[in-house]
Design a protein around this motif. Structure first.
Motif, PDB file in Angstrom:
ATOM      1  N   UNK A 195      15.310 -58.257 -19.868  1.00 59.33           N
ATOM      2  CA  UNK A 195      15.107 -57.084 -20.992  1.00 59.33           C
ATOM      3  C   UNK A 195      16.287 -56.554 -21.612  1.00 59.33           C
ATOM      4  N   UNK A 196      17.365 -56.511 -21.073  1.00 61.91           N
ATOM      5  CA  UNK A 196      18.546 -56.063 -21.975  1.00 61.91           C
ATOM      6  C   UNK A 196      19.352 -57.175 -22.594  1.00 61.91           C
ATOM      7  N   UNK A 197      18.769 -58.197 -22.393  1.00 66.80           N
ATOM      8  CA  UNK A 197      19.612 -59.376 -23.214  1.00 66.80           C
ATOM      9  C   UNK A 197      18.908 -59.964 -24.254  1.00 66.80           C
ATOM     10  N   UNK A 198      20.046 -59.959 -25.280  1.00 68.46           N
ATOM     11  CA  UNK A 198      19.285 -60.306 -26.668  1.00 68.46           C
ATOM     12  C   UNK A 198      19.621 -61.808 -27.266  1.00 68.46           C
ATOM     13  N   UNK A 199      19.882 -62.505 -26.372  1.00 72.07           N
ATOM     14  CA  UNK A 199      20.616 -63.920 -26.559  1.00 72.07           C
ATOM     15  C   UNK A 199      19.398 -64.811 -27.101  1.00 72.07           C
ATOM     16  N   UNK A 200      18.451 -64.315 -26.879  1.00 70.90           N
ATOM     17  CA  UNK A 200      17.267 -65.042 -27.172  1.00 70.90           C
ATOM     18  C   UNK A 200      16.924 -65.345 -28.510  1.00 70.90           C
ATOM     19  N   UNK A 201      17.568 -64.602 -29.363  1.00 73.25           N
ATOM     20  CA  UNK A 201      17.585 -64.425 -30.646  1.00 73.25           C
ATOM     21  C   UNK A 201      18.208 -65.702 -31.521  1.00 73.25           C
ATOM     22  N   UNK A 202      19.055 -66.247 -30.895  1.00 75.24           N
ATOM     23  CA  UNK A 202      19.472 -67.334 -31.180  1.00 75.24           C
ATOM     24  C   UNK A 202      18.746 -68.661 -31.460  1.00 75.24           C
ATOM     25  N   UNK A 203      18.053 -68.794 -30.164  1.00 76.01           N
ATOM     26  CA  UNK A 203      16.805 -69.750 -30.111  1.00 76.01           C
ATOM     27  C   UNK A 203      15.772 -69.562 -31.189  1.00 76.01           C
ATOM     28  N   UNK A 204      15.166 -68.139 -30.903  1.00 77.07           N
ATOM     29  CA  UNK A 204      14.184 -67.766 -31.761  1.00 77.07           C
ATOM     30  C   UNK A 204      14.309 -68.017 -33.264  1.00 77.07           C
ATOM     31  N   UNK A 205      15.463 -67.500 -33.515  1.00 78.18           N
ATOM     32  CA  UNK A 205      16.050 -67.602 -35.072  1.00 78.18           C
ATOM     33  C   UNK A 205      16.120 -69.113 -35.510  1.00 78.18           C
ATOM     34  N   UNK A 206      16.548 -69.882 -34.592  1.00 75.78           N
ATOM     35  CA  UNK A 206      16.666 -71.228 -35.035  1.00 75.78           C
ATOM     36  C   UNK A 206      15.442 -72.085 -35.288  1.00 75.78           C
ATOM     37  N   UNK A 207      14.435 -71.475 -34.477  1.00 79.23           N
ATOM     38  CA  UNK A 207      12.975 -71.988 -34.473  1.00 79.23           C
ATOM     39  C   UNK A 207      12.403 -71.541 -35.831  1.00 79.23           C
ATOM     40  N   UNK A 208      12.526 -70.277 -36.055  1.00 76.86           N
ATOM     41  CA  UNK A 208      12.152 -69.487 -37.376  1.00 76.86           C
ATOM     42  C   UNK A 208      12.752 -70.453 -38.486  1.00 76.86           C
ATOM     43  N   UNK A 209      13.777 -70.735 -38.593  1.00 78.50           N
ATOM     44  CA  UNK A 209      14.498 -71.240 -39.664  1.00 78.50           C
ATOM     45  C   UNK A 209      14.192 -72.565 -40.142  1.00 78.50           C
ATOM     46  N   UNK A 210      13.591 -73.312 -38.614  1.00 79.26           N
ATOM     47  CA  UNK A 210      12.957 -74.515 -38.983  1.00 79.26           C
ATOM     48  C   UNK A 210      11.531 -74.540 -39.714  1.00 79.26           C
ATOM     49  N   UNK A 211      11.228 -73.231 -39.664  1.00 79.17           N
ATOM     50  CA  UNK A 211       9.690 -73.024 -40.339  1.00 79.17           C
ATOM     51  C   UNK A 211       8.627 -72.839 -39.224  1.00 79.17           C
TER      52      UNK A 211
END
Length: 163
Positions: free
Chosen positions: A87-103
């Motif tokens: 719950x306290x980790x925000x590293x997931x945003x790198x992968x989530x952001x990369x997927x979102x950036x791909x559409x």
């Protein structure tokens, strides 16, 4: 009274600002998606942690991140779930952001992370032994090559000194 009201407004604004851009998915919802083979999982814990244990079927984002488009399906509505340690980790945003950036439009976050997954009694999958064995073999080969190069240099020096 005005100070109390201002504090609550500021707190509400801060909570919304830091709530994250990606909706959370529960372990129960994720299990259902995994069972139905309707999800792509992205583990953002790093390759060493991934090798020790990850949610079954997850991809090691450290390895696939640069070629993420090759891992993700063509359907941009596919559920993509990124997770990290907990719950306290925000590293997931790198992968989530990369997927979102791909559409990809259905990107979510497992805030419980691998720690919550394990605490819930769910099983983790370890990296394939073949992959680990290949890494160990590569290290051995690299060490042997370095030793051979060193021996060859020593032999060449001895030949040069003798001449």
């Amino acid at each position: 009274m005005k100070k109390v009201f201002a504090f609550f407004v500021a707190a509400l604004f801060a909570a919304n600002l830091f709530a994250g851009e990606y909706p959370d998915v529960s372990i129960k919802e994720l299990k259902k998606a995994i069972d139905g083979k309707k999800v792509v999982l992205l583990d953002v814990n790093g390759s060493n942690r991934f090798a020790k244990g990850h949610i079954p079927g997850a991809h090691d984002f450290s390895k696939v991140g640069k070629d993420l488009a090759k891992v993700l399906p063509k359907d941009k509505d596919t559920l993509v779930v990124a997770y990290c340690g907990g719950p306290r980790c925000s590293a997931y945003k790198r992968a989530a952001g990369a997927a979102a950036k791909l559409g990809y439009t259905n990107v979510k976050h497992l805030s419980a992370g691998i720690s919550g997954w394990l605490k819930a009694g769910e099983k983790a999958e370890k990296a394939a032994k073949d992959e680990q064995a290949a890494k160990a073999e590569a290290k051995k080969a690299e060490k042997a090559a370095a030793q051979a190069a060193k021996a060859a240099a020593k032999k060449a020096k001895q030949a040069a000194d003798a001449a």
